[in-house]
Design a protein around this motif. Structure first.
Motif, PDB file in Angstrom:
ATOM      1  N   VAL A  90      76.766  71.028 -10.109  1.00 36.94           N
ATOM      2  CA  VAL A  90      77.158  72.185  -9.306  1.00 36.94           C
ATOM      3  C   VAL A  90      75.928  72.974  -8.870  1.00 36.94           C
ATOM      4  O   VAL A  90      75.820  73.411  -7.707  1.00 36.94           O
ATOM      5  CB  VAL A  90      78.131  73.087 -10.096  1.00 36.94           C
ATOM      6  CG1 VAL A  90      78.387  74.393  -9.350  1.00 36.94           C
ATOM      7  CG2 VAL A  90      79.441  72.367 -10.349  1.00 36.94           C
ATOM      8  N   MET A  91      74.973  73.154  -9.774  1.00 33.48           N
ATOM      9  CA  MET A  91      73.767  73.911  -9.442  1.00 33.48           C
ATOM     10  C   MET A  91      72.961  73.209  -8.366  1.00 33.48           C
ATOM     11  O   MET A  91      72.415  73.846  -7.457  1.00 33.48           O
ATOM     12  CB  MET A  91      72.919  74.129 -10.695  1.00 33.48           C
ATOM     13  CG  MET A  91      73.552  75.067 -11.709  1.00 33.48           C
ATOM     14  SD  MET A  91      72.539  75.315 -13.173  1.00 33.48           S
ATOM     15  CE  MET A  91      71.262  76.388 -12.550  1.00 33.48           C
ATOM     16  N   GLN A  92      72.855  71.881  -8.436  1.00 32.23           N
ATOM     17  CA  GLN A  92      72.108  71.146  -7.415  1.00 32.23           C
ATOM     18  C   GLN A  92      72.792  71.235  -6.062  1.00 32.23           C
ATOM     19  O   GLN A  92      72.135  71.227  -5.024  1.00 32.23           O
ATOM     20  CB  GLN A  92      71.940  69.693  -7.854  1.00 32.23           C
ATOM     21  CG  GLN A  92      70.978  69.514  -9.005  1.00 32.23           C
ATOM     22  CD  GLN A  92      70.809  68.071  -9.435  1.00 32.23           C
ATOM     23  OE1 GLN A  92      71.241  67.155  -8.749  1.00 32.23           O
ATOM     24  NE2 GLN A  92      70.192  67.866 -10.593  1.00 32.23           N
ATOM     25  N   ALA A  93      74.121  71.334  -6.076  1.00 31.76           N
ATOM     26  CA  ALA A  93      74.854  71.436  -4.811  1.00 31.76           C
ATOM     27  C   ALA A  93      74.670  72.796  -4.165  1.00 31.76           C
ATOM     28  O   ALA A  93      74.345  72.891  -2.968  1.00 31.76           O
ATOM     29  CB  ALA A  93      76.336  71.155  -5.051  1.00 31.76           C
ATOM     30  N   SER A 232      76.600  71.902   0.227  1.00 31.56           N
ATOM     31  CA  SER A 232      75.330  71.228  -0.025  1.00 31.56           C
ATOM     32  C   SER A 232      74.597  70.906   1.269  1.00 31.56           C
ATOM     33  O   SER A 232      73.404  70.596   1.251  1.00 31.56           O
ATOM     34  CB  SER A 232      75.565  69.939  -0.819  1.00 31.56           C
ATOM     35  OG  SER A 232      76.341  69.013  -0.059  1.00 31.56           O
ATOM     36  N   LEU A 233      75.303  70.969   2.407  1.00 31.29           N
ATOM     37  CA  LEU A 233      74.677  70.753   3.713  1.00 31.29           C
ATOM     38  C   LEU A 233      74.034  72.021   4.258  1.00 31.29           C
ATOM     39  O   LEU A 233      73.364  71.980   5.291  1.00 31.29           O
ATOM     40  CB  LEU A 233      75.723  70.243   4.717  1.00 31.29           C
ATOM     41  CG  LEU A 233      76.395  68.913   4.363  1.00 31.29           C
ATOM     42  CD1 LEU A 233      77.489  68.602   5.378  1.00 31.29           C
ATOM     43  CD2 LEU A 233      75.381  67.796   4.299  1.00 31.29           C
ATOM     44  N   GLY A 234      74.286  73.148   3.596  1.00 30.67           N
ATOM     45  CA  GLY A 234      73.752  74.429   4.059  1.00 30.67           C
ATOM     46  C   GLY A 234      74.868  75.404   4.344  1.00 30.67           C
ATOM     47  O   GLY A 234      75.964  75.018   4.769  1.00 30.67           O
ATOM     48  N   SER A 235      74.611  76.694   4.108  1.00 30.66           N
ATOM     49  CA  SER A 235      75.654  77.698   4.276  1.00 30.66           C
ATOM     50  C   SER A 235      76.096  77.823   5.731  1.00 30.66           C
ATOM     51  O   SER A 235      77.280  78.020   6.015  1.00 30.66           O
ATOM     52  CB  SER A 235      75.149  79.060   3.762  1.00 30.66           C
ATOM     53  OG  SER A 235      73.969  79.443   4.459  1.00 30.66           O
ATOM     54  N   PRO A 287      76.773  60.553  -2.017  1.00 28.63           N
ATOM     55  CA  PRO A 287      76.664  62.012  -1.932  1.00 28.63           C
ATOM     56  C   PRO A 287      77.969  62.777  -2.095  1.00 28.63           C
ATOM     57  O   PRO A 287      77.975  63.999  -1.932  1.00 28.63           O
ATOM     58  CB  PRO A 287      76.102  62.222  -0.524  1.00 28.63           C
ATOM     59  CG  PRO A 287      76.675  61.076   0.266  1.00 28.63           C
ATOM     60  CD  PRO A 287      76.744  59.912  -0.686  1.00 28.63           C
ATOM     61  N   ASP A 288      79.071  62.124  -2.391  1.00 25.79           N
ATOM     62  CA  ASP A 288      80.369  62.791  -2.471  1.00 25.79           C
ATOM     63  C   ASP A 288      80.525  63.477  -3.829  1.00 25.79           C
ATOM     64  O   ASP A 288      80.611  62.805  -4.870  1.00 25.79           O
ATOM     65  CB  ASP A 288      81.494  61.772  -2.272  1.00 25.79           C
ATOM     66  CG  ASP A 288      82.855  62.433  -2.092  1.00 25.79           C
ATOM     67  OD1 ASP A 288      82.973  63.643  -2.382  1.00 25.79           O
ATOM     68  OD2 ASP A 288      83.799  61.740  -1.671  1.00 25.79           O
ATOM     69  N   ARG A 344      61.923  69.285  -1.900  1.00 25.80           N
ATOM     70  CA  ARG A 344      62.717  69.439  -0.678  1.00 25.80           C
ATOM     71  C   ARG A 344      64.173  69.630  -1.048  1.00 25.80           C
ATOM     72  O   ARG A 344      64.637  69.127  -2.066  1.00 25.80           O
ATOM     73  CB  ARG A 344      62.603  68.180   0.193  1.00 25.80           C
ATOM     74  CG  ARG A 344      61.218  67.979   0.781  1.00 25.80           C
ATOM     75  CD  ARG A 344      61.188  66.671   1.523  1.00 25.80           C
ATOM     76  NE  ARG A 344      61.497  65.552   0.636  1.00 25.80           N
ATOM     77  CZ  ARG A 344      61.654  64.295   1.070  1.00 25.80           C
ATOM     78  NH1 ARG A 344      61.590  64.019   2.352  1.00 25.80           N
ATOM     79  NH2 ARG A 344      61.923  63.324   0.200  1.00 25.80           N
ATOM     80  N   PRO A 345      64.944  70.325  -0.170  1.00 25.44           N
ATOM     81  CA  PRO A 345      66.379  70.447  -0.426  1.00 25.44           C
ATOM     82  C   PRO A 345      67.050  69.097  -0.415  1.00 25.44           C
ATOM     83  O   PRO A 345      66.583  68.168   0.250  1.00 25.44           O
ATOM     84  CB  PRO A 345      66.875  71.342   0.729  1.00 25.44           C
ATOM     85  CG  PRO A 345      65.654  72.039   1.246  1.00 25.44           C
ATOM     86  CD  PRO A 345      64.527  71.096   1.018  1.00 25.44           C
ATOM     87  N   LEU A 346      68.189  68.993  -1.133  1.00 21.18           N
ATOM     88  CA  LEU A 346      68.963  67.760  -1.126  1.00 21.18           C
ATOM     89  C   LEU A 346      69.562  67.527   0.259  1.00 21.18           C
ATOM     90  O   LEU A 346      69.899  68.449   0.959  1.00 21.18           O
ATOM     91  CB  LEU A 346      70.077  67.850  -2.166  1.00 21.18           C
ATOM     92  CG  LEU A 346      69.642  67.708  -3.623  1.00 21.18           C
ATOM     93  CD1 LEU A 346      70.812  68.006  -4.537  1.00 21.18           C
ATOM     94  CD2 LEU A 346      69.083  66.327  -3.899  1.00 21.18           C
TER      95      LEU A 346
END
Length: 346
Positions: A90-93, A232-235, A287-288, A344-346
């Motif tokens: 969850v934190m990585q997401a 995880s794709l960005g806000s 990535p799901d 880098r971001p995921l």
């Protein structure tokens, strides 16, 4: 039309493979749990272990060892592993940081200072009571790191979050040291054992509290698994997809507070498990996050149980703390992650 059927068939096969993987992991977890009940300073045959589970006889000292000492210890290791794996995923997401895990973002330090303050100033003597202090400390530390990283304003930045977590950990570590220097000797002895990261000596009271906290945290985490794919794709992209970002972040932080805080308070600051497990899960599932979360929890439980068992076996009749074993395994993996992702971001 045939191509659409082929795509659908591939999805079904992929889903079946993932379900089969989870089933295989659960079988491995049961087997590892039985080994955890059998091995220790005094090895006990698996037959006796099964007899203890089926028909406990308190007059048999072997049954007493298994039921009173090893069953709660195994349960705490299992629950703490599930919690650390899910909280790490969850934190990585939500941070989009491949290195995010409770230890690196100040959660462990927050739980540590809360546990020490609870024992020193509020007279909390039981481990079950300290779990609640650990949850509160972990939650507050996580909120402070997110605020310092300004994730709520400009989007998550891996470098900023890691630096904020490192700075907060150093500061809270210093405060913890000051409190311990002036604390009673009993508090210092308890903290020394806890800080190494160990599940030894944990009873059914700790396992019961941790089971409640972990269950609630896992329910929250799984309830937002689909939303984590978008966040995880960005806000900004998450908002475009119709995601209620604020609510998802709130539930995610609440889940992390319960999972990371509960596991840290019960088992100590066990490092790297929450970091390694999500990457192993992502390598298997893709990535799901609907699949990453259960696989991450499963892999983390296997890692923590295995580390606890290995620590007992390699130093028998003494033992090495679980946190030390996980650090020896997770340290090289952490270096690999740093070199591969370069923050880098995921």
């Amino acid at each position: 039309m045939s191509e659409a059927f082929a795509v659908a068939a591939r999805r079904v096969r992929r889903r079946e493979y993932r379900l089969a993987g989870l089933l295989a992991g659960l079988v491995a977890l049961v087997g590892l749990g039985l080994l955890s009940l059998a091995f220790g300073s005094r090895p006990i045959p698996l037959g006796v272990v099964l007899d203890t589970i089926n028909a406990y006889n308190p007059s048999d000292d072997r049954h007493l060892i298994v039921w009173s000492l090893r069953v709660p210890r195994t349960a705490v290791a299992l629950l703490a592993g599930l919690a650390l794996g899910a909280s790490g995923a969850v934190m990585q997401a939500i941070t989009r940081n491949p290195m995010a895990e409770p230890g690196l973002l100040g959660v462990n330090a927050g739980a540590a200072i809360a546990v020490v303050l609870g024992a020193s100033f509020f007279g909390v003597a039981t481990m079950a009571g300290r779990v609640w202090f650990g949850i509160a400390g972990a939650g507050l530390a996580g909120v402070v790191v997110l605020l310092l990283g300004r994730a709520h304003e400009t989007g998550t930045n891996p470098v900023r979050l890691v630096l904020a977590g490192a700075g907060l950990s150093v500061m809270l570590g210093a405060v913890t040291g000051i409190v311990l220097i002036n604390a009673p000797t009993a508090v210092l002895d308890d903290f020394r054992t806890w800080a190494a990261g160990s599940v030894a000596g944990r009873g059914f009271d700790v396992a019961g509290v941790l089971a409640i906290v972990t269950t609630i945290g896992l329910v929250l985490a799984f309830s937002i698994a689909a939303n984590l794919n978008a966040i995880s794709l960005g806000s900004d992209l998450g908002k475009v997809l119709g995601l209620h970002t604020g609510r998802t972040l709130f539930l995610a932080c609440l889940a992390v507070m319960l999972l990371a805080g509960g596991s840290t308070a019960a088992a100590g600051p066990v490092g790297f498990v929450g970091l390694v497990a999500p990457h192993l899960a992502r390598a298997v599932t893709g990535p799901d996050y609907r699949w990453i979360l259960p696989y991450s929890a499963l892999f983390a439980a296997l890692l923590l149980l295995g580390a606890d068992l290995l620590g007992r076996m390699i130093a028998s009749p003494d033992e090495i703390a679980t946190g030390i074993v996980t650090a020896l395994v997770g340290g090289p993996f952490f270096i690999f992650i740093v070199r591969r992702f370069r923050l880098r971001p995921l």
